[in-house]
Design an enzyme around this catalytic site. Structure first.
Site, PDB file in Angstrom:
ATOM      1  N   SER A 157       0.818  -1.210   0.000  1.00 37.47           N
ATOM      2  CA  SER A 157       0.000   0.000   0.000  1.00 37.47           C
ATOM      3  C   SER A 157       0.856   1.267   0.000  1.00 37.47           C
ATOM      4  O   SER A 157       1.576   1.526  -0.956  1.00 37.47           O
ATOM      5  CB  SER A 157      -0.960  -0.050   1.199  1.00 37.47           C
ATOM      6  OG  SER A 157      -1.927   0.955   1.133  1.00 37.47           O
ATOM      7  N   ASP A 164      10.668   6.157  -9.538  1.00 35.45           N
ATOM      8  CA  ASP A 164      10.271   6.832 -10.775  1.00 35.45           C
ATOM      9  C   ASP A 164      10.811   8.255 -10.861  1.00 35.45           C
ATOM     10  O   ASP A 164      11.210   8.712 -11.930  1.00 35.45           O
ATOM     11  CB  ASP A 164       8.741   6.850 -10.890  1.00 35.45           C
ATOM     12  CG  ASP A 164       8.156   5.470 -11.185  1.00 35.45           C
ATOM     13  OD1 ASP A 164       8.941   4.536 -11.437  1.00 35.45           O
ATOM     14  OD2 ASP A 164       6.918   5.333 -11.142  1.00 35.45           O
ATOM     15  N   LYS A 186      -0.628  -4.282  -3.029  1.00 33.54           N
ATOM     16  CA  LYS A 186      -1.911  -3.772  -2.553  1.00 33.54           C
ATOM     17  C   LYS A 186      -2.008  -2.314  -2.997  1.00 33.54           C
ATOM     18  O   LYS A 186      -1.526  -1.419  -2.312  1.00 33.54           O
ATOM     19  CB  LYS A 186      -1.982  -3.891  -1.032  1.00 33.54           C
ATOM     20  CG  LYS A 186      -3.388  -3.875  -0.409  1.00 33.54           C
ATOM     21  CD  LYS A 186      -4.147  -2.623  -0.634  1.00 33.54           C
ATOM     22  CE  LYS A 186      -5.432  -2.568   0.153  1.00 33.54           C
ATOM     23  NZ  LYS A 186      -6.126  -1.278  -0.053  1.00 33.54           N
TER      24      LYS A 186
END
Length: 407
Positions: free
Chosen positions: A309, A320, A334
Site C-alpha cells: 500500500s 520513478d 496492494k
C-alpha cells in the site's frame, strides 16, 4: 334443448376460464415476472432490469418450508443476501459490514485492541500474513510475510474474508489463539499458539552508521509518522549524512497523505507522487508539497513481501522520480483505494473505487514492485542474526557515494 346448450356453453366457458387462470397462476409461481426496481437514485438512468423474482422465490421457500424457518430473522436474510452480492465481486477489499461489524470496524481503525500484531490479507484466494508488526506477538512467534493461514482455532479459513478472520483472531487480552500456518518450502502446516496482547503499532527507528549513512526504518504510515520522520530528517541533515537507507520492509501501509508528505522530502515540489484512477477514467493527482530538503541525498529503498500500500507508493515514487534503487524482495501488491460508505441502518460498505497509478504509469495492485536487486532473507539468516538485504542496500549505496574516477 336450446337453453340446455346455452347452459353447457356457459359451464364450458367457465371451466376453460378457470383452467386458464390456474395455468397462468401456476406459471406465475414457477416463473415470476421481472420486477423493475424503482425509487433508488440513478437506477432508472442505468436501465437496470433485473429478475428479482428468483430472490423472492427463495425467500418464500425459506419462510414456508425451511425446517428452522420460524427462527430465521428477516433482517439477517437481507444482510446475508447483500453480503453475497458483495462477495460475488471476488474483491477481498470490498466488504459489507452489518451494524455490529461496522461498529467493530470503526473501533479497530481508531483504537487499541487485543490481537497478535500482524497485518493479514487475501492472496490468490488464500488468507496470508502480509507483515508481522515490530515487537508484536506475531513477530516474537516467528510468523513471516506470505505465511498461509489455513486454520484459526480449528476454523478453516477457506471462504473467510479478512474481516471475518480478524474477528476470530482478535479477542480478550491474555487469551490464546492458534493458527495453522503453511510456509513456502514446508511439506505440512505447523501450529502457532499466540497470546493476544494490546497492539500498538510502532512507527520509526533511526540509526547512523560509522560512515555516515542514515538507516531509517519506517514501520507504519500512521498519524505519528510525519513528526517522527521530521525529527529523523533533522538528524540526517545536521549529522552530515552522506546517504540514506529507507527501510520499508514489513510496512503494511497507512495513510496516503503521509506517504505523499514523506515523498515530498525527497523530490521537488509539484512533482507527481501517485494518481488515483477511477472507473470513469477520471484521475486525481497527488503531488509533492514539501521543501525537498533531502532531494539531493543519495538513497536506496529496502522492500519485501510485507511492504504494501503506502509503502509501495513511496518506494515507487522514489524510483520513478529519483531513480532510487529498490533492494530486497517483490512487494505485496496492494494498490487499490477503498471508500467506506455508511448505510441507513448503521451498516456500512467498504468498496474499492480506484487504483493507485505510479508516475511511470504502473498499477501496483496485484503486481507489486519488483526490486532492482533481489535478495532473499532466509530462516537461517534470521537465526544467525544476519541481514543480507541490508548489507546489499549498503553496498549499492556506497557504490553511488564513491567519487567518479577519471578515465
Amino acid at each position: 334443448m336450446k337453453s340446455k346448450k346455452i347452459v353447457l356453453l356457459v359451464i364450458g366457458a367457465v371451466i376453460i376460464s378457470v383452467g386458464f387462470f390456474y395455468l397462468g397462476y401456476s406459471k406465475g409461481v414457477l416463473y415470476p415476472k421481472e420486477i423493475i426496481v424503482r425509487g433508488i437514485d440513478n437506477l432508472e438512468e442505468d436501465e437496470i432490469n433485473v429478475n428479482f423474482g428468483i430472490f423472492w422465490q427463495v425467500w418464500d421457500k425459506i419462510k414456508k418450508d425451511y425446517i428452522d424457518g420460524e427462527s430465521a430473522k428477516d433482517q439477517d436474510l437481507v444482510y446475508g443476501a447483500v453480503g453475497g452480492m458483495v462477495d460475488a465481486l471476488k474483491d477481498p477489499n470490498t466488504v459489507f459490514f452489518p451494524p455490529e461489524d461496522a461498529k467493530k470496524f470503526e473501533e479497530d481503525v481508531s483504537g487499541s485492541f487485543g490481537g497478535i500484531g500482524a497485518e493479514i490479507g487475501i492472496r490468490n484466494e488464500q488468507l496470508v500474513i502480509i507483515a508481522p508488526l515490530k515487537d508484536s506477538p506475531a513477530e516474537r512467534s516467528s510468523l513471516k510475510s506470505n505465511d498461509k493461514i489455513l486454520l484459526i482455532d480449528k476454523t478453516p479459513t477457506t471462504g473467510l474474508d479478512v474481516n471475518e478472520a480478524v474477528k476470530i483472531i482478535r479477542g480478550e487480552i491474555g487469551t490464546k489463539v492458534t493458527l495453522a500456518i503453511l510456509r513456502n518450502g514446508w511439506s505440512e502446516p505447523k501450529d502457532f499458539t499466540i497470546t493476544r496482547e494490546t497492539i500498538k503499532v510502532p512507527t520509526l527507528d533511526f540509526t547512523m552508521t560509522d560512515d555516515q549513512i542514515a538507516h531509517l526504518q519506517l514501520y507504519s504510515f500512521n498519524e505519528n509518522a510525519n513528526y517522527l520522520f521530521y525529527q529523523a530528517a533533522l538528524k540526517t541533515l545536521t549529522g552530515d549524512a552522506r546517504g540514506m537507507i529507507l527501510d520499508l520492509r514489513n510496512n503494511p501501509g497507512g495513510y496516503l497523505e503521509v506517504a505523499v508528505d514523506l515523498a515530498s522530502w525527497f523530490i521537488d515540489r509539484g512533482k507527481l507522487v501517485v494518481s488515483e484512477k477511477f472507473r470513469s477514467g477520471a484521475e486525481t493527482a497527488f503531488r509533492a508539497n514539501g521543501n525537498g530538503a533531502l532531494k539531493n541525498l543519495p538513497i536506496v529503498v529496502l522492500v519485501n513481501q510485507g511492504s504494501a500500500s503506502a509503502s509501495e507508493i513511496l518506494a515507487g515514487a522514489l524510483r520513478d522520480q529519483r531513480g532510487a534503487k529498490l533492494v530486497g524482495e517483490k512487494t505485496f501488491g496492494k494498490g487499490s483505494v477503498q471508500e467506506v460508505m455508511p448505510l441507513a441502518d448503521n451498516s456500512s460498505l467498504k468498496v474499492t473505487i480506484a487504483h493507485w497509478v505510479l508516475p511511470s504509469g504502473q498499477i501496483i495492485d496485484k503486481t507489486g514492485l519488483a526490486p532492482d536487486f533481489e535478495v532473499k532473507l532466509t530462516d537461517e539468516d534470521r537465526e544467525a542474526e544476519r541481514d543480507p538485504q541490508l548489507d546489499k542496500a549498503l553496498e549499492v549505496l556506497r557504490l553511488q557515494l564513491e567519487p567518479v574516477k577519471s578515465s
